[in-house]
Design a protein around this motif. Sequence first.
Motif, PDB file in Angstrom:
ATOM      1  N   ILE A 402       0.772  -1.219   0.109  1.00 38.37           N
ATOM      2  CA  ILE A 402      -0.091  -0.040  -0.155  1.00 38.37           C
ATOM      3  C   ILE A 402       0.858   1.222   0.071  1.00 38.37           C
ATOM      4  CG2 ILE A 402      -1.751   1.301   1.066  1.00 38.37           C
ATOM      5  CD1 ILE A 402      -2.743  -1.473  -0.014  1.00 38.37           C
ATOM      6  N   LEU A 403       1.979   1.072   0.669  1.00 39.20           N
ATOM      7  CA  LEU A 403       2.845   2.545   0.643  1.00 39.20           C
ATOM      8  C   LEU A 403       3.316   2.799  -0.424  1.00 39.20           C
ATOM      9  CD1 LEU A 403       4.330   2.192   4.325  1.00 39.20           C
ATOM     10  CD2 LEU A 403       2.652   3.865   3.682  1.00 39.20           C
ATOM     11  N   SER A 404       4.040   1.345  -1.176  1.00 40.87           N
ATOM     12  CA  SER A 404       4.557   1.359  -2.659  1.00 40.87           C
ATOM     13  C   SER A 404       3.499   2.080  -3.573  1.00 40.87           C
ATOM     14  CB  SER A 404       5.162   0.156  -2.850  1.00 40.87           C
ATOM     15  OG  SER A 404       6.071  -0.191  -2.197  1.00 40.87           O
ATOM     16  N   MET A 405       2.350   1.764  -3.465  1.00 40.48           N
ATOM     17  CA  MET A 405       1.319   2.321  -4.314  1.00 40.48           C
ATOM     18  C   MET A 405       1.099   3.603  -4.190  1.00 40.48           C
ATOM     19  SD  MET A 405      -1.396  -0.998  -3.849  1.00 40.48           S
ATOM     20  CE  MET A 405      -2.796   0.172  -4.513  1.00 40.48           C
ATOM     21  N   ALA A 406       1.144   4.022  -2.795  1.00 40.31           N
ATOM     22  CA  ALA A 406       1.018   5.512  -2.527  1.00 40.31           C
ATOM     23  C   ALA A 406       2.304   6.230  -3.186  1.00 40.31           C
ATOM     24  CB  ALA A 406       1.050   5.739  -0.934  1.00 40.31           C
ATOM     25  N   ALA A 407       3.367   5.840  -3.263  1.00 37.03           N
ATOM     26  CA  ALA A 407       4.591   6.451  -3.809  1.00 37.03           C
ATOM     27  C   ALA A 407       4.450   6.494  -5.138  1.00 37.03           C
ATOM     28  CB  ALA A 407       5.825   5.671  -3.343  1.00 37.03           C
ATOM     29  N   VAL A 408       3.663   5.524  -5.908  1.00 37.52           N
ATOM     30  CA  VAL A 408       3.542   5.518  -7.224  1.00 37.52           C
ATOM     31  C   VAL A 408       2.511   6.729  -7.592  1.00 37.52           C
ATOM     32  CG1 VAL A 408       2.661   4.304  -9.269  1.00 37.52           C
ATOM     33  CG2 VAL A 408       4.371   3.168  -7.824  1.00 37.52           C
ATOM     34  N   LEU A 409       1.481   6.861  -6.726  1.00 36.71           N
ATOM     35  CA  LEU A 409       0.438   7.925  -6.883  1.00 36.71           C
ATOM     36  C   LEU A 409       1.109   9.322  -6.822  1.00 36.71           C
ATOM     37  CD1 LEU A 409      -2.406   6.305  -5.170  1.00 36.71           C
ATOM     38  CD2 LEU A 409      -2.219   6.566  -7.785  1.00 36.71           C
ATOM     39  N   LEU A 410       2.046   9.386  -5.874  1.00 39.54           N
ATOM     40  CA  LEU A 410       2.741  10.624  -5.556  1.00 39.54           C
ATOM     41  C   LEU A 410       3.678  10.974  -6.951  1.00 39.54           C
ATOM     42  CD1 LEU A 410       4.046  10.784  -2.082  1.00 39.54           C
ATOM     43  CD2 LEU A 410       2.384  12.153  -2.916  1.00 39.54           C
ATOM     44  N   GLU A 411       4.444   9.940  -7.429  1.00 35.67           N
ATOM     45  CA  GLU A 411       4.991  10.317  -8.594  1.00 35.67           C
ATOM     46  C   GLU A 411       4.125  10.921  -9.753  1.00 35.67           C
ATOM     47  OE1 GLU A 411       6.826  10.073 -12.289  1.00 35.67           O
ATOM     48  OE2 GLU A 411       7.834  10.054 -10.304  1.00 35.67           O
ATOM     49  N   GLU A 412       2.912  10.233  -9.929  1.00 38.43           N
ATOM     50  CA  GLU A 412       2.201  10.569 -10.955  1.00 38.43           C
ATOM     51  C   GLU A 412       1.410  12.028 -10.832  1.00 38.43           C
ATOM     52  OE1 GLU A 412      -0.328  10.639 -14.442  1.00 38.43           O
ATOM     53  OE2 GLU A 412       1.596   9.754 -14.175  1.00 38.43           O
ATOM     54  N   TRP A 413       1.257  12.064  -9.472  1.00 33.07           N
ATOM     55  CA  TRP A 413       0.575  13.525  -9.087  1.00 33.07           C
ATOM     56  C   TRP A 413       1.601  14.540  -9.278  1.00 33.07           C
ATOM     57  CZ3 TRP A 413       0.882  16.153  -4.294  1.00 33.07           C
ATOM     58  CH2 TRP A 413      -0.112  17.241  -4.103  1.00 33.07           C
ATOM     59  N   SER A 414       2.675  14.493  -8.984  1.00 36.55           N
ATOM     60  CA  SER A 414       3.576  15.552  -8.914  1.00 36.55           C
ATOM     61  C   SER A 414       4.813  15.535  -9.930  1.00 36.55           C
ATOM     62  CB  SER A 414       4.257  15.539  -7.432  1.00 36.55           C
ATOM     63  OG  SER A 414       5.035  14.409  -7.141  1.00 36.55           O
ATOM     64  N   ILE A 415       5.723  14.791  -9.776  1.00 38.70           N
ATOM     65  CA  ILE A 415       7.048  14.757 -10.783  1.00 38.70           C
ATOM     66  C   ILE A 415       6.349  14.426 -12.355  1.00 38.70           C
ATOM     67  CG2 ILE A 415       9.118  14.266 -10.850  1.00 38.70           C
ATOM     68  CD1 ILE A 415       8.783  15.688  -8.234  1.00 38.70           C
ATOM     69  N   ARG A 416       5.805  13.349 -12.391  1.00 40.43           N
ATOM     70  CA  ARG A 416       5.384  12.746 -13.985  1.00 40.43           C
ATOM     71  C   ARG A 416       6.612  12.528 -14.690  1.00 40.43           C
ATOM     72  NH1 ARG A 416      -0.288  16.122 -14.884  1.00 40.43           N
ATOM     73  NH2 ARG A 416      -1.565  15.259 -13.098  1.00 40.43           N
ATOM     74  N   LYS A 417       7.447  11.642 -14.178  1.00 38.26           N
ATOM     75  CA  LYS A 417       8.534  11.366 -15.254  1.00 38.26           C
ATOM     76  C   LYS A 417       8.025  10.387 -16.218  1.00 38.26           C
ATOM     77  CE  LYS A 417      11.553  14.066 -13.480  1.00 38.26           C
ATOM     78  NZ  LYS A 417      12.187  15.392 -14.048  1.00 38.26           N
ATOM     79  N   PHE A 418       6.978   9.519 -15.880  1.00 39.63           N
ATOM     80  CA  PHE A 418       6.673   8.527 -16.866  1.00 39.63           C
ATOM     81  C   PHE A 418       5.469   8.858 -17.691  1.00 39.63           C
ATOM     82  CE2 PHE A 418       8.651   6.217 -13.281  1.00 39.63           C
ATOM     83  CZ  PHE A 418       9.499   5.450 -14.083  1.00 39.63           C
ATOM     84  N   PRO A 419       5.777   9.172 -19.048  1.00 38.83           N
ATOM     85  CA  PRO A 419       4.646   9.848 -20.143  1.00 38.83           C
ATOM     86  C   PRO A 419       3.551   8.674 -20.312  1.00 38.83           C
ATOM     87  CG  PRO A 419       6.628   9.326 -21.253  1.00 38.83           C
ATOM     88  CD  PRO A 419       7.076   8.962 -19.917  1.00 38.83           C
TER      89      PRO A 419
END
Length: 470
Positions: A402-419
């Motif tokens: 769950i914490l890993s999933m939250a980190a993935v969501l943080l990535e998509e919500w903020s930094i967005r390195k994966f197009p």
Amino acid sequence: MTIDTFGESLLWFIGWFVFIYMIGIILFYGTLLIIALLQLRRTYQLDDYEPYEELLTLDQTKPVSILVPAYNESVGIMATVRSLLSIEYPQYEIIVINDGSSDDTLTKLIQTFQLVELSSVFRQQLDTKPIIGVYRSKVYSNLLVVDKENGGKADALNAGINLSSYPYFCSIDGDSVLERTAFLKVMKPIIESDGDVIASGGSIRIANGCEIDRGQIIKVGLSSVPLVVMQVVEYLRAFLMGRIGLSRHNLLLIISGAFGVFSKRWVIEAGGYKHTVGEDMELVVRLHRLIKEKKEKKKIVYVPDPVSWTEAPESLKYLRRQRKRWHRGLFESIWMHKKLLFNPKYGSIGMISMPYYLFIEFLGPVVELSGYIYMILSIWLGGIYLEFAIILFMLSILYGSILSMAAVLLEEWSIRKFPKTMDIVRLFFFSLTENLWYRPLTVLWRVEGIIEVFLRKRDWGEMKRKGVSN
């Protein structure tokens, strides 16, 4: 008390200890997640190019010496140097330190960048192995290459510090590729703090699966190798959750050796890099210690957006070797500075950071392994043991997946390195599977690292690279 009764009591003790420990861990990381969420929200959409463009012309922008220690980095060193030559920053020099490589690292550098040997005289502020030669590129005047006897990464970095011309230096791994604006972003807190920030670290991302040409990230992608995908998830959780939360309150004890900027004056005063397995963490702990002992209000920060891309192991053999080494390095840093543990003289570093790294990061795998053993035994014991094991398993899912999933969501919500949306979907899916295969493996390897600490094993271990760029 019979043996059976003692065994049952021991099993119950282990079960309840793991349960309480995991509840504490979940609450701690949940707090870090909230802090990271608020911090990213505060800077949301502020990390585009515009806020940093003015730094290219500001008089107060600090020149930087970029140090690249290289030992048998023939496969990746060209891409690293090319990426550094194209970064957007007003004034910098690149110093590649060839640490007695046995491959053709030096030959490639000399031929590719048209190096000529200099008769340089420099001030040796830190002790290092003898320097064999110093070269400068005829094509790029800000590119220097130092050839020296082998002394290890810490020794190579100290040699680079000795030869550096500027007040700040950055350490970069020999297989790293930087984004063009990474330096503007990682230097921003140092420039704005007017000297209060003495070290700043950026994020490390995995380059496997990305399209890279001549040291430039052409297209961000995700590897097809499951082991690499899980490392991507792991890095997102470590950087976007752990380091943002700790940095927010000046509790950060790790700046990755793959991408970190330091005040040269402070590092020299602290004694430079020491020959340890985890030289990057040990230096940061020593800097915190020096800050507290001098009663200065200096900070060491983490900036989530500036990114350095690096190659990750694609086989279990080399990943296992890397994780065992990291864990030994963690212990070395804690042991060398055990004086800080629970010492109020060192403030939150002694009372929070050091205990966190000892009891959660270092000893945590032992507790987790005990939990896995309990779950396996409960299958044979059945009854209430199995019911309790199911609760522990659900907690482990909450703690890991769950914490890993939250980190993935943080990535998509903020930094967005994966197009690609599909890349995010794959990361999300692999996050769900983490506790079924990947986390037990890393727990086992980290426990092996603890065993190697007691066996006093100190070797670095060969890491085979295939290169991530042309």
